[in-house]
Design a protein around this motif. Structure first.
Motif, mmCIF file in Angstrom:
data_model
loop_
_atom_site.group_PDB
_atom_site.id
_atom_site.type_symbol
_atom_site.label_atom_id
_atom_site.label_comp_id
_atom_site.label_asym_id
_atom_site.label_seq_id
_atom_site.Cartn_x
_atom_site.Cartn_y
_atom_site.Cartn_z
ATOM 1 N N LEU A 202 0.828 -0.879 -0.312
ATOM 2 C CA LEU A 202 -0.166 0.030 0.067
ATOM 3 C C LEU A 202 0.897 0.937 -0.066
ATOM 4 C CD1 LEU A 202 -3.078 -0.825 2.342
ATOM 5 C CD2 LEU A 202 -2.818 -0.880 0.021
ATOM 6 N N SER A 203 2.267 1.406 0.579
ATOM 7 C CA SER A 203 2.637 2.453 0.502
ATOM 8 C C SER A 203 3.218 2.689 -0.931
ATOM 9 C CB SER A 203 3.666 2.034 1.305
ATOM 10 O OG SER A 203 3.556 2.366 2.760
ATOM 11 N N LYS A 204 3.770 1.713 -1.671
ATOM 12 C CA LYS A 204 3.717 1.582 -2.868
ATOM 13 C C LYS A 204 3.154 1.540 -3.777
ATOM 14 C CE LYS A 204 8.155 -1.978 -2.392
ATOM 15 N NZ LYS A 204 7.915 -3.050 -2.903
ATOM 16 N N ARG A 205 1.648 1.086 -3.232
ATOM 17 C CA ARG A 205 0.470 1.980 -4.382
ATOM 18 C C ARG A 205 -0.361 3.371 -4.045
ATOM 19 N NH1 ARG A 205 -4.127 -2.345 -3.620
ATOM 20 N NH2 ARG A 205 -2.225 -3.364 -4.242
ATOM 21 N N PHE A 206 0.249 4.051 -2.610
ATOM 22 C CA PHE A 206 0.084 5.309 -2.482
ATOM 23 C C PHE A 206 0.616 6.365 -2.172
ATOM 24 C CE2 PHE A 206 -4.196 2.415 -1.952
ATOM 25 C CZ PHE A 206 -5.422 2.807 -2.136
ATOM 26 N N PRO A 207 1.282 6.368 -2.953
ATOM 27 C CA PRO A 207 3.349 7.047 -2.472
ATOM 28 C C PRO A 207 2.554 8.776 -2.265
ATOM 29 C CG PRO A 207 2.815 7.145 -5.033
ATOM 30 C CD PRO A 207 2.090 6.069 -4.169
ATOM 31 N N GLY A 208 1.439 9.641 -2.438
ATOM 32 C CA GLY A 208 1.132 9.911 -1.876
ATOM 33 C C GLY A 208 0.775 10.575 -0.382
ATOM 34 N N GLU A 209 0.042 9.222 -0.598
ATOM 35 C CA GLU A 209 0.117 8.851 1.526
ATOM 36 C C GLU A 209 0.887 8.815 2.388
ATOM 37 O OE1 GLU A 209 -2.916 10.604 1.638
ATOM 38 O OE2 GLU A 209 -3.490 10.623 -0.271
ATOM 39 N N LYS A 210 0.115 8.664 4.032
ATOM 40 C CA LYS A 210 1.670 8.249 4.577
ATOM 41 C C LYS A 210 0.730 7.004 4.864
ATOM 42 C CE LYS A 210 3.889 12.472 6.148
ATOM 43 N NZ LYS A 210 4.313 13.138 7.341
ATOM 44 N N VAL A 211 1.431 5.695 4.676
ATOM 45 C CA VAL A 211 1.100 4.591 5.683
ATOM 46 C C VAL A 211 0.675 4.304 6.863
ATOM 47 C CG1 VAL A 211 0.453 2.815 4.938
ATOM 48 C CG2 VAL A 211 0.038 4.335 3.103
ATOM 49 N N GLY A 212 0.718 4.192 7.686
ATOM 50 C CA GLY A 212 0.722 3.322 9.093
ATOM 51 C C GLY A 212 0.136 1.908 9.137
ATOM 52 N N ILE A 213 1.353 1.136 9.952
ATOM 53 C CA ILE A 213 1.330 -0.085 10.410
ATOM 54 C C ILE A 213 0.984 -0.278 12.179
ATOM 55 C CG2 ILE A 213 3.877 -0.256 11.305
ATOM 56 C CD1 ILE A 213 3.251 -3.409 9.455
ATOM 57 N N LEU A 214 0.140 -1.298 12.570
ATOM 58 C CA LEU A 214 -0.187 -0.851 14.282
ATOM 59 C C LEU A 214 -0.714 -2.773 13.666
ATOM 60 C CD1 LEU A 214 -1.087 0.694 15.995
ATOM 61 C CD2 LEU A 214 -3.176 0.704 15.961
ATOM 62 N N HIS A 215 0.463 -2.884 14.955
ATOM 63 C CA HIS A 215 0.139 -4.610 14.788
ATOM 64 C C HIS A 215 0.334 -5.252 16.935
ATOM 65 C CE1 HIS A 215 4.255 -5.427 14.672
ATOM 66 N NE2 HIS A 215 3.801 -5.046 13.912
ATOM 67 N N GLY A 216 0.224 -6.135 17.563
ATOM 68 C CA GLY A 216 0.166 -6.194 19.037
ATOM 69 C C GLY A 216 2.059 -6.574 18.974
ATOM 70 N N GLN A 217 2.954 -6.868 17.878
ATOM 71 C CA GLN A 217 3.972 -7.303 18.286
ATOM 72 C C GLN A 217 4.618 -5.480 18.595
ATOM 73 O OE1 GLN A 217 5.669 -10.026 15.829
ATOM 74 N NE2 GLN A 217 4.291 -11.692 16.785
ATOM 75 N N LEU A 218 3.909 -4.554 18.340
ATOM 76 C CA LEU A 218 4.989 -3.135 18.330
ATOM 77 C C LEU A 218 5.106 -3.020 20.166
ATOM 78 C CD1 LEU A 218 3.097 -1.872 15.045
ATOM 79 C CD2 LEU A 218 5.598 -2.850 15.298
ATOM 80 N N PRO A 219 6.201 -2.361 20.497
ATOM 81 C CA PRO A 219 5.810 -1.402 21.483
ATOM 82 C C PRO A 219 4.783 -0.512 21.320
ATOM 83 C CG PRO A 219 8.243 -1.491 20.259
ATOM 84 C CD PRO A 219 6.987 -1.373 19.270
ATOM 85 N N PRO A 220 4.310 -0.812 23.243
ATOM 86 C CA PRO A 220 3.197 0.236 23.627
ATOM 87 C C PRO A 220 3.371 1.576 22.878
ATOM 88 C CG PRO A 220 3.241 -1.167 25.379
ATOM 89 C CD PRO A 220 4.967 -1.249 24.711
ATOM 90 N N GLU A 221 4.286 2.329 23.482
ATOM 91 C CA GLU A 221 4.847 3.503 23.022
ATOM 92 C C GLU A 221 4.692 4.027 21.284
ATOM 93 O OE1 GLU A 221 6.589 1.720 24.276
ATOM 94 O OE2 GLU A 221 6.777 2.420 26.826
ATOM 95 N N GLU A 222 4.796 2.733 21.019
ATOM 96 C CA GLU A 222 4.740 3.158 19.139
ATOM 97 C C GLU A 222 3.469 2.614 18.727
ATOM 98 O OE1 GLU A 222 6.535 1.091 15.101
ATOM 99 O OE2 GLU A 222 7.607 0.700 17.197
ATOM 100 N N ARG A 223 2.669 1.544 19.222
ATOM 101 C CA ARG A 223 1.027 1.210 18.993
ATOM 102 C C ARG A 223 0.318 3.070 19.124
ATOM 103 N NH1 ARG A 223 2.024 -3.405 21.594
ATOM 104 N NH2 ARG A 223 0.068 -3.092 23.186
ATOM 105 N N GLN A 224 1.323 3.634 20.314
ATOM 106 C CA GLN A 224 -0.309 4.812 20.183
ATOM 107 C C GLN A 224 0.485 5.876 20.290
ATOM 108 O OE1 GLN A 224 -2.523 4.773 22.787
ATOM 109 N NE2 GLN A 224 -2.657 7.313 23.066
ATOM 110 N N SER A 225 1.306 5.703 19.595
ATOM 111 C CA SER A 225 2.047 7.086 18.788
ATOM 112 C C SER A 225 1.586 7.283 17.293
ATOM 113 C CB SER A 225 3.894 7.138 18.311
ATOM 114 O OG SER A 225 4.129 7.808 17.733
ATOM 115 N N THR A 226 1.637 5.899 16.983
ATOM 116 C CA THR A 226 1.216 5.477 15.080
ATOM 117 C C THR A 226 -0.590 5.914 15.274
ATOM 118 O OG1 THR A 226 2.842 4.145 15.172
ATOM 119 C CG2 THR A 226 0.758 3.899 14.031
ATOM 120 N N MET A 227 -1.437 6.033 16.724
ATOM 121 C CA MET A 227 -2.490 5.527 16.728
ATOM 122 C C MET A 227 -2.885 7.077 17.241
ATOM 123 S SD MET A 227 -4.396 3.691 16.639
ATOM 124 C CE MET A 227 -6.417 4.617 15.462
ATOM 125 N N GLU A 228 -2.065 7.743 17.696
ATOM 126 C CA GLU A 228 -2.346 9.054 17.613
ATOM 127 C C GLU A 228 -2.176 10.212 15.852
ATOM 128 O OE1 GLU A 228 0.174 10.505 20.750
ATOM 129 O OE2 GLU A 228 -1.727 9.419 22.537
#
Length: 389
Positions: A202-228
């Protein structure tokens, strides 16, 4: 309603607790509840597994002291180190995400506290207890004012150019898109699209957009930052697992794409669909996949043809079964020998009323020794689970 319930406990000099299944949802609840109640001077604490030890110890001390307060937390609330000094009100949000033993563990931290369980989609066990047990329930069967039902569409191919054009049109208008995959990494056993690879495509398909990733194996701080970042609009597309299934409230999110949708349960699909269309603009849910079983096709069809959570729950009940009545299984083959919870609802309701009348007049069944003996023979130690909401 849940906050009023908790305030009533604090106003009476006791404590209230609300347990959420994910840290993202717990933090969202904490932020809103503390904001609403700050003017009233009601202490609101957040207790999650990622808290630094000094902060955690301070909160645990306050809870143990019996200070009238509201505690918002995750599974961290049921750890042995957590001791409430006066727990009188328990709220379990998204109750289908917790096992009966987990819900019982939180209730056991008080002396017979009042319990409120909430879920957007009744599941087989909820229906079973509503008919057969002592769970009283209230139904909110309409959308909030100004909300329109989310439109659900089915596609076989995730690379369908029509979907790409639709997403591009939505993001061009400042709206947000969820793309949910069933697994995090690739597996030789399951031919499913993983979150990590879908994020790359999706990052390649939509080069003009910022695409984030979120899953349970990420550190809690990173999950919270991504959601914000997704809430603020810095990210326009979020590729995720079902960690976003419950409670996440992003008003500008209008598109939910669920890849390999036939691999999800109906309650999960309904919850995920509920993440979009929460603002003034209607939402769209795309179910993507190639179901190879009748059950898979039935789940897709149920979602495509209904937005009524209770109708979907009935179909889920027929597909999965109601679960062992007093046991720890949430779904599966029922332990009823003859009764059918879908077809025999009226008869079971009548039997439930008769059982309440009997227990009300003879709680220990002293006048019915044969019945008492049979109840204990069949259920034994599982009886203590029967009243766990």
């Amino acid at each position: 309603m849940a906050v009023i319930f908790l305030i009533a406990a604090v106003d009476s000099g006791f404590q209230g607790a609300i347990m959420a299944p994910t840290e993202i949802l717990a933090r969202q609840h904490f932020k809103r509840i503390s904001g609403w109640l700050s003017a009233l001077g009601v202490p609101v604490h957040l207790l999650t597994g990622s808290l630094p030890d000094p902060q955690r110890e301070g909160i645990l001390a306050n809870i143990a002291s019996g200070e009238p307060c509201i505690v918002v937390g995750t599974h961290a609330l049921i750890q042995k180190t957590v001791r409430f000094g006066g727990l009188a009100a328990v709220v379990v949000d998204e109750q289908h995400r917790f096992g009966v033993l987990q819900r019982g563990a939180l209730t056991a931290k008080g002396s017979h506290p009042h319990v409120l369980v909430m879920t957007a989609t009744p599941i087989p066990r909820t229906l079973t207890l509503s008919v057969y047990g002592d769970l009283a329930f209230s139904v909110i069967d309409e959308l909030p004012p100004g909300r329109t039902p989310t439109e659900t569409r089915y596609l076989r191919d995730p690379d369908d150019p029509r979907l790409a054009r639709f997403i591009a049109n939505e993001t061009a208008q400042g709206r947000r898109v969820y793309w949910v995959c069933p697994v995090i990494e690739e597996s030789d056993k399951l031919p499913l699209m993983p979150v990590i690879r879908r994020h790359e495509t999706l990052s390649k398909r939509f080069p003009g957009e910022k695409v984030g990733i979120l899953h349970g194996q990420l550190p809690p701080e990173e999950r919270q930052s991504t959601m914000e970042r997704f809430v603020s609009g810095e990210l326009s597309i979020l590729v995720s697992t079902t960690v976003v299934e419950v409670g996440v409230d992003v008003r500008d999110a209008t598109v939910m794409v669920i890849e390999d949708a036939h691999r999800f349960g109906l309650s999960q699909l309904h919850q995920l669909r509920g993440r979009v269309g929460r603002g003034e603009v209607g939402g769209f849910c795309f179910l993507v996949g190639k179901p190879g079983t009748e059950d898979g096709r039935a789940r897709i069809e149920a979602m495509r043809t209904s937005s009524d959570g209770f109708e979907i729950a009935e179909r889920d009940l027929a597909l999965r079964g109601p679960g062992e009545i007093c046991g720890v299984r949430q779904h599966g083959i029922t332990d009823f020998k003859v009764a059918d919870l879908v077809k025999d609802r009226d008869l079971l309701e009548e039997a439930r009323e008769d059982a309440f009348t009997l227990v009300g007049s003879d709680p220990v069944l002293s006048g019915y020794p044969d019945l008492r003996r049979e109840v204990f023979r069949k259920l034994g130690t599982k009886l203590k689970l029967a009243g766990t909401a």
